[in-house]
Scaffold this active site. Structure first.
Site, PDB file in Angstrom:
ATOM      1  CG  HIS A  99     -17.373  10.311  53.414  1.00 48.20           C
ATOM      2  ND1 HIS A  99     -17.205  10.892  52.179  1.00 48.20           N
ATOM      3  CD2 HIS A  99     -18.710  10.392  53.685  1.00 48.20           C
ATOM      4  CE1 HIS A  99     -18.371  11.315  51.725  1.00 48.20           C
ATOM      5  NE2 HIS A  99     -19.296  11.011  52.609  1.00 48.20           N
ATOM      6  CG  MET A 120     -17.919   4.625  48.351  1.00 51.89           C
ATOM      7  SD  MET A 120     -17.669   5.206  46.667  1.00 51.89           S
ATOM      8  CE  MET A 120     -16.698   6.682  46.945  1.00 51.89           C
ATOM      9  CG  HIS A 137     -11.820  11.556  53.310  1.00 46.79           C
ATOM     10  ND1 HIS A 137     -12.704  12.178  54.173  1.00 46.79           N
ATOM     11  CD2 HIS A 137     -12.573  11.132  52.261  1.00 46.79           C
ATOM     12  CE1 HIS A 137     -13.925  12.136  53.661  1.00 46.79           C
ATOM     13  NE2 HIS A 137     -13.880  11.494  52.508  1.00 46.79           N
ATOM     14  CG  MET A 184     -21.191  14.879  50.230  1.00 48.63           C
ATOM     15  SD  MET A 184     -19.560  14.114  50.343  1.00 48.63           S
ATOM     16  CE  MET A 184     -19.094  13.877  48.636  1.00 48.63           C
ATOM     17  CG  MET A 233     -20.347   8.247  50.703  1.00 49.67           C
ATOM     18  SD  MET A 233     -19.105   8.644  49.467  1.00 49.67           S
ATOM     19  CE  MET A 233     -17.660   8.073  50.341  1.00 49.67           C
ATOM     20  CB  SER A 238     -10.098  11.195  49.397  1.00 45.68           C
ATOM     21  OG  SER A 238     -10.601   9.995  48.842  1.00 45.68           O
ATOM     22  CG  ASP A 268     -15.365  14.360  50.306  1.00 40.76           C
ATOM     23  OD1 ASP A 268     -14.511  14.333  49.403  1.00 40.76           O
ATOM     24  OD2 ASP A 268     -15.868  13.331  50.808  1.00 40.76           O
ATOM     25  CG  ASP A 289     -14.069   8.651  50.104  1.00 40.51           C
ATOM     26  OD1 ASP A 289     -14.862   9.341  50.770  1.00 40.51           O
ATOM     27  OD2 ASP A 289     -13.114   9.126  49.457  1.00 40.51           O
TER      28      ASP A 289
HETATM   29  C1  DX5 Z   1     -16.567  11.149  46.637  1.00 41.30           C
HETATM   30  C2  DX5 Z   1     -15.703  10.949  47.847  1.00 41.30           C
HETATM   31  C3  DX5 Z   1     -14.571  11.880  47.909  1.00 41.30           C
HETATM   32  C4  DX5 Z   1     -13.602  11.758  46.770  1.00 41.30           C
HETATM   33  C5  DX5 Z   1     -12.852  13.022  46.612  1.00 41.30           C
HETATM   34  O1  DX5 Z   1     -17.697  10.379  46.743  1.00 41.30           O
HETATM   35  O2  DX5 Z   1     -16.458  11.100  49.026  1.00 41.30           O
HETATM   36  O3  DX5 Z   1     -13.893  11.761  49.157  1.00 41.30           O
HETATM   37  O4  DX5 Z   1     -12.705  10.714  46.929  1.00 41.30           O
HETATM   38  O5  DX5 Z   1     -12.030  12.914  45.518  1.00 41.30           O
HETATM   39  P1  DX5 Z   1     -11.653  14.172  44.626  1.00 41.30           P
HETATM   40  O6  DX5 Z   1     -10.894  15.090  45.495  1.00 41.30           O
HETATM   41  O7  DX5 Z   1     -10.870  13.588  43.521  1.00 41.30           O
HETATM   42  O8  DX5 Z   1     -12.959  14.781  44.159  1.00 41.30           O
HETATM   43 ZN    ZN Z   2     -15.324  11.331  50.952  1.00 42.96          ZN
END
Ligand code: DX5
Ligand code: ZN
Length: 221
Positions: free
Chosen positions: A64, A35, A31, A135, A66, A8, A173, A33
């Protein structure tokens, strides 16, 4: 079951994303993220940023989402050049319609579950998806502590996938590191997201290789 590593970029240096993507070229996926500050209390990248990353990334993007209203926004991330688009079960109005739309766009469709969301209501939908993301932290931030309470769900998801005979990937994740990846692999995960573990390392390639080796060994029993 082939182990795949999807670092990520959430804890990467956002001022030099092209270089940060190049650092993980030995991984299987990058990956991303996404958001929206509604579904989770944090704001990251939109479609334009993903489009720019897709242009320079040496490996395919695993987006991903969110975000609220994935039914409306997810297809835009497929158009932006992602190779895989995962949306949250809790946010989708019509997960089957959306998964079919994504697949028709030529991308892999993933369904993500927050820690408190059971997988059972979605098991009949397995044929509609290429991946289930379990998750292992509450989504929103990198660097959180791994939640062992999510492992039974990984195990039940893998058992259901195996029983179905389908080739659906099971992704974990959140808090995945050298300390936790074997537990995830043993429970049946085959795609591993790791953010701070990879980007916090001086040698990202070596960290990816270590994680892959640990997961591969733990998958085999
Ligand atoms: C959290 C994200 C993850 C996060 C993982 O909401 O979806 O992808 O970046 O990061 P680490 O590996 O640091 O938990
Ligand atoms: Zn993620």
């Amino acid at each position: 079951m082939a182990v795949q590593i999807s670092p990520s970029i959430l804890t990467a240096d956002f001022s030099r994303l092209a270089d940060e993507l190049a650092r993980i070229k030995d991984a299987d996926w990058a990956h991303i993220d996404v958001m929206d500050n509604h579904f989770v209390p944090n704001l990251t990248f939109g479609r334009a940023a993903v489009e720019a990353m897709a242009r320079v990334s040496p490996i395919p993007l695993d987006c991903h989402l969110m975000i609220d209203e994935p039914d409306r926004w997810a297809p835009g991330f497929a158009e932006a050049g992602a190779g895989s688009v995962t949306f949250h079960a809790e946010a989708a109005q019509a997960p089957v319609r959306l998964a079919r739309e994504l697949r028709a766009q030529g991308v892999r469709a993933g369904l993500a579950l927050r820690p408190a969301t059971p997988v059972e209501p979605y098991l009949d939908l397995l044929p509609e998806f290429d991946m289930i993301l379990v998750m292992t932290v509450e989504p929103g931030f990198g660097g959180q502590k791994f939640l062992d309470v999510c492992l039974p769900k990984v195990r039940r998801t893998r058992a259901a996938v195996r029983a179905s005979g389908l080739d659906v990937w099971v992704q974990v994740d959140g808090g995945v590191s050298e300390a936790t990846i074997e537990r995830c692999a043993d429970a049946g995960a085959d795609v591993f997201v790791a953010g701070s573990a990879v980007y916090g390392a001086d040698d990202a390639a070596a960290k990816i290789a270590d994680l892959r080796a640990l997961a591969t060994a733990a998958c085999q029993h």
